[in-house]
Scaffold this motif. Structure first.
Motif, mmCIF file in Angstrom:
data_model
loop_
_atom_site.group_PDB
_atom_site.id
_atom_site.type_symbol
_atom_site.label_atom_id
_atom_site.label_comp_id
_atom_site.label_asym_id
_atom_site.label_seq_id
_atom_site.Cartn_x
_atom_site.Cartn_y
_atom_site.Cartn_z
ATOM 1 N N CYS A 2 -10.076 -29.781 26.123
ATOM 2 C CA CYS A 2 -10.172 -30.043 25.164
ATOM 3 C C CYS A 2 -11.358 -31.154 25.213
ATOM 4 N N LEU A 3 -12.199 -31.128 24.053
ATOM 5 C CA LEU A 3 -13.415 -32.240 23.968
ATOM 6 C C LEU A 3 -13.061 -33.170 22.848
ATOM 7 N N ILE A 4 -12.983 -34.457 23.436
ATOM 8 C CA ILE A 4 -12.636 -35.540 22.317
ATOM 9 C C ILE A 4 -13.713 -36.112 21.506
ATOM 10 N N LEU A 5 -13.830 -35.830 20.303
ATOM 11 C CA LEU A 5 -14.855 -36.167 19.225
ATOM 12 C C LEU A 5 -14.753 -37.521 18.675
ATOM 13 N N LYS A 6 -15.868 -38.125 18.364
ATOM 14 C CA LYS A 6 -15.567 -39.621 17.631
ATOM 15 C C LYS A 6 -16.123 -39.119 16.059
ATOM 16 N N PHE A 7 -15.414 -39.526 15.061
ATOM 17 C CA PHE A 7 -15.854 -39.159 13.745
ATOM 18 C C PHE A 7 -16.660 -40.460 13.152
ATOM 19 N N MET B 134 8.082 3.294 6.184
ATOM 20 C CA MET B 134 8.613 2.275 4.911
ATOM 21 C C MET B 134 7.339 1.183 5.016
ATOM 22 N N GLU B 135 6.836 0.976 3.953
ATOM 23 C CA GLU B 135 5.811 0.011 3.898
ATOM 24 C C GLU B 135 6.526 -1.400 3.780
ATOM 25 N N ARG B 136 5.934 -2.544 4.458
ATOM 26 C CA ARG B 136 6.232 -3.835 4.437
ATOM 27 C C ARG B 136 5.199 -4.633 3.948
ATOM 28 N N SER B 137 5.523 -6.066 3.367
ATOM 29 C CA SER B 137 4.519 -6.768 2.990
ATOM 30 C C SER B 137 4.845 -8.121 3.193
ATOM 31 N N LYS B 138 3.710 -9.113 3.184
ATOM 32 C CA LYS B 138 4.073 -10.713 3.507
ATOM 33 C C LYS B 138 3.255 -11.240 2.416
ATOM 34 N N ILE B 139 3.438 -12.119 1.689
ATOM 35 C CA ILE B 139 2.859 -12.836 0.933
ATOM 36 C C ILE B 139 2.928 -14.353 1.224
ATOM 37 N N ILE B 140 1.648 -15.042 1.412
ATOM 38 C CA ILE B 140 1.590 -16.414 1.823
ATOM 39 C C ILE B 140 0.993 -17.400 0.611
ATOM 40 N N THR B 141 1.152 -18.496 0.816
ATOM 41 C CA THR B 141 0.594 -19.469 -0.184
ATOM 42 C C THR B 141 0.383 -20.662 0.833
ATOM 43 N N TRP B 142 -0.758 -21.421 0.430
ATOM 44 C CA TRP B 142 -1.143 -22.554 1.079
ATOM 45 C C TRP B 142 -2.036 -23.463 0.178
ATOM 46 N N LYS B 143 -2.094 -24.950 0.572
ATOM 47 C CA LYS B 143 -2.719 -25.609 -0.122
ATOM 48 C C LYS B 143 -4.031 -25.925 0.710
ATOM 49 N N ASP B 144 -5.112 -26.459 -0.245
ATOM 50 C CA ASP B 144 -6.232 -26.747 0.382
ATOM 51 C C ASP B 144 -6.235 -27.492 1.700
ATOM 52 N N PRO B 145 -6.572 -26.880 2.741
ATOM 53 C CA PRO B 145 -6.671 -27.567 4.111
ATOM 54 C C PRO B 145 -7.651 -28.809 4.316
ATOM 55 N N MET B 146 -8.618 -28.921 3.472
ATOM 56 C CA MET B 146 -9.582 -29.972 3.525
ATOM 57 C C MET B 146 -9.102 -31.107 3.036
ATOM 58 N N GLU B 147 -8.035 -31.111 2.114
ATOM 59 C CA GLU B 147 -7.441 -32.382 1.659
ATOM 60 C C GLU B 147 -7.055 -33.271 2.763
ATOM 61 N N GLY B 148 -6.136 -32.485 3.574
ATOM 62 C CA GLY B 148 -5.527 -33.291 4.806
ATOM 63 C C GLY B 148 -6.770 -33.680 5.955
ATOM 64 N N ALA B 149 -7.671 -32.704 5.985
ATOM 65 C CA ALA B 149 -8.851 -33.041 6.812
ATOM 66 C C ALA B 149 -9.533 -34.516 6.873
ATOM 67 N N LYS B 150 -9.635 -34.631 5.326
ATOM 68 C CA LYS B 150 -10.321 -35.767 4.890
ATOM 69 C C LYS B 150 -9.704 -37.013 5.725
ATOM 70 N N LEU C 97 -4.223 -39.822 20.481
ATOM 71 C CA LEU C 97 -5.522 -40.350 19.571
ATOM 72 C C LEU C 97 -5.522 -41.207 18.696
ATOM 73 N N PRO C 98 -6.486 -42.262 18.753
ATOM 74 C CA PRO C 98 -6.474 -43.267 17.676
ATOM 75 C C PRO C 98 -7.238 -42.780 16.527
ATOM 76 N N ALA C 99 -7.247 -43.463 15.521
ATOM 77 C CA ALA C 99 -8.059 -43.136 14.036
ATOM 78 C C ALA C 99 -9.351 -43.105 14.422
ATOM 79 N N GLY C 100 -10.103 -42.172 13.836
ATOM 80 C CA GLY C 100 -11.281 -41.954 14.152
ATOM 81 C C GLY C 100 -11.970 -40.922 15.279
ATOM 82 N N LYS C 101 -10.865 -40.435 15.783
ATOM 83 C CA LYS C 101 -11.118 -39.666 16.924
ATOM 84 C C LYS C 101 -10.262 -38.153 16.475
ATOM 85 N N GLY C 102 -10.862 -37.170 17.091
ATOM 86 C CA GLY C 102 -10.199 -35.962 16.939
ATOM 87 C C GLY C 102 -10.436 -35.120 18.260
#
Length: 161
Positions: A156-161, A1-17, A95-100
């Motif tokens: 983890c390496l802490i990054l400054k943006f 029996m064949e199964r399927s999965k359908i996914i949808t998502w939004k642009d992840p770069m919107e949140g990354a900014k 982490l504070p703002a400006g760090k990842g």
């Protein structure tokens, strides 16, 4: 029996900014509240975030067939992905703002096989050390009885943006 999965998502770069302007906890809360898009990985692997506070983000998932490897258990990569997400987000919440961060190393011990019979699993994470450039974080994947299925330690390496 064949199964399927359908996914949808939004642009992840919107949140990354937006991440650059918010503290780690504010950023994670904005995603949790639907103000920013969730990462596509959560939809792909069917993870959810169920708890969030400084230093701890709890992910949950219920094993499904689409998580399986060729021998009928949840693939180690799926388990590694949820543990990597838990360790990374737990660190990010401090982490504070400006760090990842980025994962430098992830070591996973697989202690028990995970199958669809296992039921719902969640992560328990802890930031062991938060330094200026690196952090050490651990996480466990447990069932409702606190039985440990996997344990991870992440550097983890802490990054400054």
């Amino acid at each position: 029996m064949e199964r399927s999965k359908i996914i949808t998502w939004k642009d992840p770069m919107e949140g990354a900014k937006e991440a650059l302007q918010l503290s780690g906890l504010e950023y994670l809360q904005a995603m949790s509240e639907g103000k920013l898009p969730l990462p596509p990985l959560l939809y792909t692997l069917d993870f959810t975030v169920t708890e969030m506070k400084e230093g701890e983000v709890v992910f949950e998932f219920t094993p499904q067939e689409f998580h399986y490897n060729p021998i009928g258990t949840v693939h180690g990569g799926v388990i590694s992905a949820i543990l990597d997400s838990a360790t990374g987000c737990s660190l990010h919440s401090l982490l504070p703002a400006g760090k990842g961060y980025t994962t430098l190393e992830l070591k996973v011990n697989f202690l028990k096989a995970v199958t669809i019979k296992t039921g719902s699993l969640k992560t328990i994470s802890k930031v062991i050390n938060l330094g200026g450039r690196t952090a050490l974080v651990e996480a466990q994947l447990v069932d409702e009885h606190q039985t440990i299925y996997a344990h991870a330690v992440s550097t983890c390496l802490i990054l400054k943006f």
